[in-house]
Design a protein around this motif. Structure first.
Motif, PDB file in Angstrom:
ATOM      1  N   LEU A  15      78.122  24.722  24.511  1.00  0.00           N
ATOM      2  CA  LEU A  15      79.226  25.661  24.324  1.00  0.00           C
ATOM      3  C   LEU A  15      80.251  25.559  25.450  1.00  0.00           C
ATOM      4  N   ARG A  16      79.787  25.194  26.634  1.00  0.00           N
ATOM      5  CA  ARG A  16      80.682  25.087  27.789  1.00  0.00           C
ATOM      6  C   ARG A  16      81.401  23.748  27.853  1.00  0.00           C
ATOM      7  N   ARG A  17      80.920  22.762  27.077  1.00  0.00           N
ATOM      8  CA  ARG A  17      81.459  21.406  27.185  1.00  0.00           C
ATOM      9  C   ARG A  17      81.913  20.940  25.810  1.00  0.00           C
ATOM     10  N   PRO A  18      83.163  21.232  25.429  1.00  0.00           N
ATOM     11  CA  PRO A  18      83.634  20.983  24.064  1.00  0.00           C
ATOM     12  C   PRO A  18      83.481  19.549  23.601  1.00  0.00           C
ATOM     13  N   ALA A  19      83.544  18.571  24.508  1.00  0.00           N
ATOM     14  CA  ALA A  19      83.445  17.176  24.091  1.00  0.00           C
ATOM     15  C   ALA A  19      82.087  16.863  23.466  1.00  0.00           C
ATOM     16  N   ARG A  20      81.112  17.742  23.682  1.00  0.00           N
ATOM     17  CA  ARG A  20      79.768  17.483  23.176  1.00  0.00           C
ATOM     18  C   ARG A  20      79.538  18.121  21.808  1.00  0.00           C
TER      19      ARG A  20
ATOM     20  N   GLU B  34      77.746  35.890  33.588  1.00  0.00           N
ATOM     21  CA  GLU B  34      76.912  35.546  34.747  1.00  0.00           C
ATOM     22  C   GLU B  34      76.208  34.209  34.550  1.00  0.00           C
ATOM     23  N   LEU B  35      75.814  33.900  33.308  1.00  0.00           N
ATOM     24  CA  LEU B  35      75.240  32.578  33.053  1.00  0.00           C
ATOM     25  C   LEU B  35      76.272  31.484  33.263  1.00  0.00           C
ATOM     26  N   TRP B  36      77.531  31.738  32.855  1.00  0.00           N
ATOM     27  CA  TRP B  36      78.557  30.706  33.010  1.00  0.00           C
ATOM     28  C   TRP B  36      78.793  30.343  34.466  1.00  0.00           C
ATOM     29  N   LEU B  37      78.488  31.263  35.385  1.00  0.00           N
ATOM     30  CA  LEU B  37      78.609  30.921  36.804  1.00  0.00           C
ATOM     31  C   LEU B  37      77.809  29.663  37.141  1.00  0.00           C
ATOM     32  N   PHE B  38      76.679  29.490  36.454  1.00  0.00           N
ATOM     33  CA  PHE B  38      75.750  28.428  36.827  1.00  0.00           C
ATOM     34  C   PHE B  38      75.678  27.300  35.791  1.00  0.00           C
ATOM     35  N   ILE B  39      76.618  27.309  34.831  1.00  0.00           N
ATOM     36  CA  ILE B  39      76.702  26.214  33.860  1.00  0.00           C
ATOM     37  C   ILE B  39      78.126  25.688  33.934  1.00  0.00           C
ATOM     38  N   PRO B  40      78.412  24.765  34.844  1.00  0.00           N
ATOM     39  CA  PRO B  40      79.784  24.274  35.019  1.00  0.00           C
ATOM     40  C   PRO B  40      80.304  23.648  33.726  1.00  0.00           C
ATOM     41  N   PRO B  41      81.595  23.854  33.401  1.00  0.00           N
ATOM     42  CA  PRO B  41      82.134  23.311  32.160  1.00  0.00           C
ATOM     43  C   PRO B  41      82.215  21.791  32.138  1.00  0.00           C
ATOM     44  N   VAL B  42      82.359  21.165  33.301  1.00  0.00           N
ATOM     45  CA  VAL B  42      82.422  19.700  33.376  1.00  0.00           C
ATOM     46  C   VAL B  42      81.553  19.251  34.537  1.00  0.00           C
ATOM     47  N   GLY B  43      80.543  18.416  34.243  1.00  0.00           N
ATOM     48  CA  GLY B  43      79.688  17.906  35.299  1.00  0.00           C
ATOM     49  C   GLY B  43      78.992  19.022  36.044  1.00  0.00           C
ATOM     50  N   GLY B  44      78.663  18.752  37.296  1.00  0.00           N
ATOM     51  CA  GLY B  44      78.042  19.776  38.118  1.00  0.00           C
ATOM     52  C   GLY B  44      76.558  19.946  37.831  1.00  0.00           C
TER      53      GLY B  44
ATOM     54  N   GLY C  37      60.671  -4.605  33.031  1.00  0.00           N
ATOM     55  CA  GLY C  37      60.042  -4.756  34.339  1.00  0.00           C
ATOM     56  C   GLY C  37      59.538  -3.448  34.915  1.00  0.00           C
ATOM     57  N   GLN C  38      59.008  -2.585  34.052  1.00  0.00           N
ATOM     58  CA  GLN C  38      58.505  -1.259  34.431  1.00  0.00           C
ATOM     59  C   GLN C  38      59.574  -0.367  35.060  1.00  0.00           C
ATOM     60  N   THR C  39      60.827  -0.648  34.742  1.00  0.00           N
ATOM     61  CA  THR C  39      61.931   0.167  35.246  1.00  0.00           C
ATOM     62  C   THR C  39      62.716   0.731  34.070  1.00  0.00           C
ATOM     63  N   LEU C  40      62.876   2.040  34.070  1.00  0.00           N
ATOM     64  CA  LEU C  40      63.665   2.744  33.066  1.00  0.00           C
ATOM     65  C   LEU C  40      65.070   2.915  33.634  1.00  0.00           C
ATOM     66  N   THR C  41      66.053   2.306  32.982  1.00  0.00           N
ATOM     67  CA  THR C  41      67.426   2.338  33.482  1.00  0.00           C
ATOM     68  C   THR C  41      68.295   3.144  32.539  1.00  0.00           C
ATOM     69  N   LEU C  42      68.984   4.121  33.089  1.00  0.00           N
ATOM     70  CA  LEU C  42      69.913   4.951  32.312  1.00  0.00           C
ATOM     71  C   LEU C  42      71.323   4.480  32.630  1.00  0.00           C
ATOM     72  N   ARG C  43      71.971   3.859  31.624  1.00  0.00           N
ATOM     73  CA  ARG C  43      73.316   3.335  31.841  1.00  0.00           C
ATOM     74  C   ARG C  43      74.387   4.406  31.711  1.00  0.00           C
ATOM     75  N   ARG C  44      74.074   5.498  31.008  1.00  0.00           N
ATOM     76  CA  ARG C  44      74.978   6.635  30.905  1.00  0.00           C
ATOM     77  C   ARG C  44      74.110   7.881  30.953  1.00  0.00           C
ATOM     78  N   TYR C  45      74.382   8.752  31.883  1.00  0.00           N
ATOM     79  CA  TYR C  45      73.501   9.890  32.069  1.00  0.00           C
ATOM     80  C   TYR C  45      74.286  11.056  32.626  1.00  0.00           C
ATOM     81  N   ALA C  46      73.631  12.205  32.706  1.00  0.00           N
ATOM     82  CA  ALA C  46      74.313  13.415  33.195  1.00  0.00           C
ATOM     83  C   ALA C  46      73.401  14.169  34.147  1.00  0.00           C
ATOM     84  N   ASP C  47      74.011  14.839  35.122  1.00  0.00           N
ATOM     85  CA  ASP C  47      73.285  15.758  36.008  1.00  0.00           C
ATOM     86  C   ASP C  47      72.098  15.095  36.694  1.00  0.00           C
ATOM     87  N   VAL C  48      72.383  14.069  37.484  1.00  0.00           N
ATOM     88  CA  VAL C  48      71.280  13.343  38.095  1.00  0.00           C
ATOM     89  C   VAL C  48      71.342  13.341  39.618  1.00  0.00           C
TER      90      VAL C  48
END
Length: 335
Positions: free
Chosen positions: A32-37, A59-69, A189-200
């Motif tokens: 709801l905070r991130r319209p692109a999704r 109060e919840l929106w304080l801790f759910i940034p609209p973009v990234g974060g 090679g026992q490595t999990l690679t995330l090429r596009r990810y969020a909040d890491v």
């Protein structure tokens, strides 16, 4: 830059799945905070517009940034068991250590400097225990307004995703499981690679503690990995079939399948890309519930469907053979 997570032998033996109604609630709020999704969920958002307008989520929106974060992990922590109830998860949230809550809220507010110095931000940090209680109460209201009415269908999609991936693991081992999680997730090679990810930011490394895999209806198009200590390292990925969850048009069944089992029965099978109840299918196909029930019985006896009870509902979903027939990957009479 890609995120690479090395999974040692101990991690691979401790990989597990879980379904978290609390995490799903906060993923819905993040969406709801991130319209692109919004993508696949525009129909759901239209239905929820009045419910959202009736919630004071400031109060919840304080801790759910609209973009990234960063969103505090205690708002939707990795579950300790495979299928927790929302009541158990809310109780766990209420019991959050105030010291941990203060640290995570401080980190979240720092992503938006003006919030950290705002009266609301300072008030939230002044008494973290009271803030946790208020956030838990807000989350409970959001759950009842946004997810509870549709939860049987949502959970069915998540369970179907886990069942599908478990079959992949049974057929092809962990390699088959981990290579098919998401187009942006690579496994080599026992490595999990995330090429596009969020909040890491400050992502935990598994370090022998294993990886928790959680399908989500609302995380699309992202893959979320992370959770700072003391939480379990986790990967949240879009559930298979989530694109069909809020769409009602039934797909056209393959002609060969219609000739084999009849058009109505083939349409019912094709319409079960997402598990559904007899009532849902009757509305979708314009058939009497008794007619749909008869078709479901025949398809289940033929090994094309399986059923499971979810609260007051019985939900029907396709088996692997049912998937193959409905998707046209198996030609009746071939061979």
């Amino acid at each position: 830059m890609p995120l690479a997570l090395h999974l040692g032998t101990a991690d691979l033996t401790r990989c597990r799945f879980a379904i978290s109604p609390l995490c799903q609630t906060h993923e819905a709020l993040r969406m709801l905070r991130r319209p692109a999704r919004h993508g696949y969920h525009r129909g759901w958002l239209r239905r929820m517009r009045r419910a959202v307008a009736g919630l004071d989520l400031a109060e919840l929106w304080l801790f759910i940034p609209p973009v990234g974060g960063y969103t505090p992990d205690f708002l939707g922590p990795p579950p300790q068991e495979p299928y927790p109830t929302i009541e158990d998860e809310l109780a766990r949230m209420h019991a959050t250590d105030p010291v941990l809550a203060h640290a995570e809220m401080t980190r979240s507010l720092a992503c938006t400097p003006e919030l950290a110095e705002s009266p609301q931000g300072r008030a939230a940090l002044y008494d973290p225990a009271a803030t946790v209680r208020r956030l838990a109460d807000l989350t409970e209201r959001a759950w009842h307004a946004l997810l509870a009415p549709d939860w049987p269908r949502h959970r069915a999609v998540l369970e179907a995703d886990i069942a599908h991936r478990s079959r992949r693991a049974a057929d092809g081992g962990l390699d088959a499981l981990l290579t098919g999680l998401h187009p942006a997730v690579d496994w080599a090679g026992q490595t999990l690679t995330l090429r596009r990810y969020a909040d890491v930011a400050d992502v935990q490394r598994p370090d022998g503690r294993g990886m928790l895999l959680m399908p989500s209806v609302f995380v699309w198009p992202d893959v979320v990995s992370g959770f700072a200590r003391p939480w379990q390292p986790s990967l949240i990925y879009p559930a298979r079939g989530m694109g069909h969850l809020h769409t009602t048009p039934a797909p056209r069944p393959p002609e060969a399948l219609s000739r084999l089992v009849g058009h109505q029965r083939a349409a019912v099978l094709a319409g079960l890309a997402v598990p559904a109840s007899t009532t849902d299918l009757a509305c979708r196909h314009g058939l009497a519930p008794s007619t749909v029930s008869a078709h479901l019985s025949v398809l289940r006896e033929a090994g094309l469907l399986e059923s499971r009870r979810q609260g007051y509902y019985v939900l029907y979903g396709r088996t692997a053979l049912g998937d193959a027939l409905a998707d046209g990957r198996f030609t009746p009479g071939a061979g």
